[in-house]
Design a protein around this motif. Structure first.
Motif, short mmCIF file in Angstrom:
data_model
loop_
_atom_site.label_atom_id
_atom_site.label_comp_id
_atom_site.label_asym_id
_atom_site.label_seq_id
_atom_site.Cartn_x
_atom_site.Cartn_y
_atom_site.Cartn_z
N VAL A 151 -71.04 100.54 49.92
CA VAL A 151 -71.91 99.31 50.54
C VAL A 151 -71.56 99.25 51.93
CG1 VAL A 151 -72.64 97.03 50.29
CG2 VAL A 151 -72.06 98.32 48.27
N LYS A 152 -72.64 99.52 52.90
CA LYS A 152 -72.51 99.56 54.45
C LYS A 152 -72.85 98.36 55.02
CE LYS A 152 -70.25 103.47 54.48
NZ LYS A 152 -69.04 103.43 55.15
N GLN A 153 -74.05 97.65 54.42
CA GLN A 153 -74.30 96.37 54.91
C GLN A 153 -75.23 95.74 54.08
OE1 GLN A 153 -77.56 97.08 58.12
NE2 GLN A 153 -77.29 95.00 58.78
N VAL A 154 -75.19 94.32 53.96
CA VAL A 154 -75.74 93.32 53.25
C VAL A 154 -76.62 92.53 53.90
CG1 VAL A 154 -75.83 91.56 51.23
CG2 VAL A 154 -74.27 93.68 51.35
N ASP A 155 -77.94 92.51 53.98
CA ASP A 155 -78.85 91.80 55.03
C ASP A 155 -79.63 90.61 53.98
OD1 ASP A 155 -80.55 90.54 56.53
OD2 ASP A 155 -81.15 92.42 57.78
N LEU A 156 -79.16 89.36 53.73
CA LEU A 156 -79.87 88.50 52.85
C LEU A 156 -81.08 88.27 53.31
CD1 LEU A 156 -76.76 86.39 51.72
CD2 LEU A 156 -78.01 88.27 50.45
N ALA A 157 -81.28 88.01 54.87
CA ALA A 157 -82.40 87.57 55.55
C ALA A 157 -83.48 88.61 55.03
CB ALA A 157 -82.40 87.26 56.87
N GLU A 158 -83.24 90.02 55.06
CA GLU A 158 -84.14 91.07 55.13
C GLU A 158 -84.41 91.30 53.50
OE1 GLU A 158 -86.27 92.97 57.36
OE2 GLU A 158 -85.56 91.62 58.65
N GLY A 159 -83.41 90.89 52.82
CA GLY A 159 -83.64 91.26 51.27
C GLY A 159 -83.22 92.78 50.93
N LYS A 160 -82.27 93.00 51.88
CA LYS A 160 -81.93 94.68 51.50
C LYS A 160 -80.30 94.84 51.66
CE LYS A 160 -82.73 97.77 55.49
NZ LYS A 160 -83.59 98.59 55.97
#
Length: 171
Positions: A151-160
């Motif tokens: 898991v490299k990046q979690v972007d809650l704002a973008e939903g991805k």
């Protein structure tokens, strides 16, 4: 309107002294079940406010008693009820920590931008969580360990979520 966080489900009573068996759905059982903590029982129309009087672990269950409910006759009607807390009781998470509710439903992409699917569930088998991705093609679910190599990046704002697929993860 108050938002609620699911803490667990009362599945049965335990003994005659007002203990209930709870299957937990919380990441913070020691905080949620601390003596004096407020929980809310959802079974019928109105939630009932409960104060934890005692907590102990027994097998895979959390056993709780509540103030003012000293025997089995007081708690038997709580069976099948859901224990919740108000969202503002959720607690502060460290960086790179997330609530399950925030992760489930996110879209998953490879580092190259290939859409893999959506996270449908999170398993907690031991050392690290495993994110279950319902694949876009409708094939077998993809199991992604929640580790920094994957898991490299979690972007809650973008939903991805952006992931690096290690050898053997896909098939």
């Amino acid at each position: 309107m108050t938002e609620w966080l699911n803490v667990g489900k009362i599945v049965n009573t335990h003994g005659v002294r007002g203990e209930v068996r709870v299957i937990s759905r919380t990441d913070f059982p020691e905080e949620r079940y601390a003596v004096g903590s407020k929980l809310y029982l959802f079974k019928d129309d109105q939630p009932i406010s409960l104060t934890v009087a005692s907590h102990r672990k027994h097998k895979q269950f959390d056993l709780l008693t509540f103030e003012g409910y000293p025997n089995i006759n007081d708690v038997v009607q709580m069976k099948e009820g859901i224990l919740k807390v108000k969202e503002d009781q959720g607690g502060q998470l460290a960086e790179e920590e997330f609530y399950y509710r925030d992760i489930i439903g996110l879209e998953v992409y490879t580092e190259e931008g290939e859409f893999l699917g959506k996270i449908k569930e999170i398993l907690s088998p031991g050392a690290n969580d495993v994110w279950v991705v319902q694949t876009a093609g409708g094939g077998k679910d993809l199991l992604l360990p929640y580790i920094e190599q994957v898991v490299k990046q979690v972007d809650l704002a973008e939903g991805k979520v952006t992931v690096h697929l290690l050898e053997g993860l896909r098939d």
